[in-house]
Design a protein around this motif. Structure first.
Motif, short mmCIF file in Angstrom:
data_model
loop_
_atom_site.label_atom_id
_atom_site.label_comp_id
_atom_site.label_asym_id
_atom_site.label_seq_id
_atom_site.Cartn_x
_atom_site.Cartn_y
_atom_site.Cartn_z
N THR A 30 0.72 -0.33 0.05
CA THR A 30 0.25 0.24 -0.26
C THR A 30 0.95 0.91 -0.13
O THR A 30 0.38 2.26 -0.67
CB THR A 30 -0.81 -0.04 1.01
N ALA A 31 1.64 1.63 0.91
CA ALA A 31 2.89 2.37 0.71
C ALA A 31 3.57 2.91 -0.70
O ALA A 31 3.59 3.85 -0.39
CB ALA A 31 3.85 1.94 1.44
N THR A 32 4.24 1.72 -1.02
CA THR A 32 4.33 2.06 -2.29
C THR A 32 2.99 2.55 -3.50
O THR A 32 3.55 3.54 -4.00
CB THR A 32 5.76 0.55 -2.92
N LYS A 33 2.38 1.60 -3.40
CA LYS A 33 1.41 2.61 -4.19
C LYS A 33 1.29 4.11 -3.86
O LYS A 33 0.53 4.27 -4.94
CB LYS A 33 0.54 1.55 -4.25
N GLN A 34 1.08 3.59 -2.73
CA GLN A 34 0.34 5.15 -3.02
C GLN A 34 2.06 6.49 -2.65
O GLN A 34 1.20 7.43 -3.44
CB GLN A 34 0.16 5.26 -0.78
N LEU A 35 3.21 6.06 -2.64
CA LEU A 35 3.77 7.12 -2.90
C LEU A 35 3.58 7.15 -4.60
O LEU A 35 3.82 8.51 -4.98
CB LEU A 35 5.44 6.09 -2.51
N ILE A 36 4.13 5.95 -4.80
CA ILE A 36 3.96 6.58 -6.61
C ILE A 36 2.60 7.43 -6.83
O ILE A 36 2.40 8.67 -7.39
CB ILE A 36 3.35 5.12 -7.62
N GLU A 37 1.21 6.63 -6.11
CA GLU A 37 0.65 8.18 -6.46
C GLU A 37 0.05 9.54 -6.21
O GLU A 37 -0.34 10.30 -7.03
CB GLU A 37 -1.14 7.42 -5.97
N GLY A 38 0.69 9.36 -5.15
CA GLY A 38 1.03 10.53 -4.57
C GLY A 38 1.56 11.31 -4.99
O GLY A 38 1.11 12.55 -5.37
N TYR A 39 2.82 10.80 -6.22
CA TYR A 39 3.94 11.19 -6.74
C TYR A 39 3.21 12.23 -7.95
O TYR A 39 3.21 13.45 -8.64
CB TYR A 39 4.71 10.88 -7.12
#
Length: 279
Positions: free
Chosen positions: A175-184
């Motif tokens: 989740t953290a990795t996915k949200q990092l990418i989406e947040g960017y």
């Protein structure tokens, strides 16, 4: 899901790495008068007493901030972090350790804006008390991962997003990795810091591969381990994935990381300092 309390771990070696890097990023932002935006997805209580029972149970700070607290000689790269710690502790005794929000509070100017998210009800209340009547700070008792959708992009184009979950749920790595990418994708002018623990190396490898496979560029990775990788329970190291690092940060880490290794884990020499994905 709400069993994790950072008070048991405040000031440990992982906090030292995370907060010393965060301090360097903040120093970069305040060089200009232009406002900055700060978002913390998992804020915790904001401040921790090292004399209370939770911190005293394992005394993890003894192998972290306590090793640096009274140093008189250290690299200039560590100065912002140590200055922030000393500002919260009068005299020679180390009593209080700041969470990320309290650390950032010391840099906050009238033109800057902060959004803090914390799901745990007790920590949320402590956070509200800590920032009571401070303008331009918004605190919500909600899921910080979801906040990356609702709060980004901000109206301010400069800033830092810290993603710092507990990883008590195994899916947090994904989740953290996915949200990092989406947040960017929503805030591609900001600096993103994703903290991770090294508990099982395979989970870190997964995060690295997901980031390499993404279209995100300019990802710096830094990691400090205090013992060899293990399949047993317990954290052997921690690291940060940093998207859009300030231009001087890479060279600053080249000095900071070996110093932390020498002071906090001289018996074991393993660090990572590299561009996971170049610009």
């Amino acid at each position: 899901m709400l069993s994790y309390r950072h008070a048991f771990h405040a000031g440990n070696f992982a906090d030292v790495l995370k907060h010393s890097v965060l301090s360097l990023c903040l120093e970069h932002l305040i060089k200009k008068d232009k406002p900055f935006f700060y978002l913390d997805t998992h804020s915790g209580a904001g401040s921790y007493s090292l004399s209370q029972s939770k911190a005293q149970q394992n005394q993890e700070f003894q192998n972290g901030i306590s090793q640096l607290w009274q140093l008189t000689t250290f690299p200039t790269e560590l100065q912002p972090y140590l200055t922030a710690i000393h500002a919260l502790n009068s005299g020679k005794q180390l009593k209080t350790y700041p969470g990320s929000p309290l650390l950032v509070k010391q840099y906050l100017r009238d033109q800057d804006y902060m959004r803090l998210y914390e799901l745990h009800p007790k920590d949320h209340e402590k956070l509200k008390t800590l920032f009571k009547k401070i303008q331009h700070v918004r605190i919500e008792q909600s899921d910080g991962f979801a906040a990356l959708k609702s709060a980004l992009p901000p109206h301010i184009k400069r800033g830092i997003v810290l993603i710092d979950p507990s990883y008590e749920v195994k899916t947090d790595y994904q989740t953290a990795t996915k949200q990092l990418i989406e947040g960017y994708k929503r805030f591609n002018t900001g600096t993103f810091l994703l903290w991770y623990p090294v508990v099982q190396r395979g989970r870190v490898n997964y995060m690295e591969q997901q980031l390499r496979n993404s279209k995100v560029r300019n990802i710096l990775q830094v990691e400090h381990c205090i013992s060899p990788d293990s399949t047993e329970h317990g954290m052997t190291g921690s690291g940060l994935f940093i998207i859009n690092p300030p231009w001087q940060l890479n060279s600053q880490l080249a000095t900071l990381l070996p110093f932390l290794q020498e002071k906090l884990s001289p018996q074991y020499n393993r660090t990572i300092h590299r561009y996971l994905v170049p610009e």
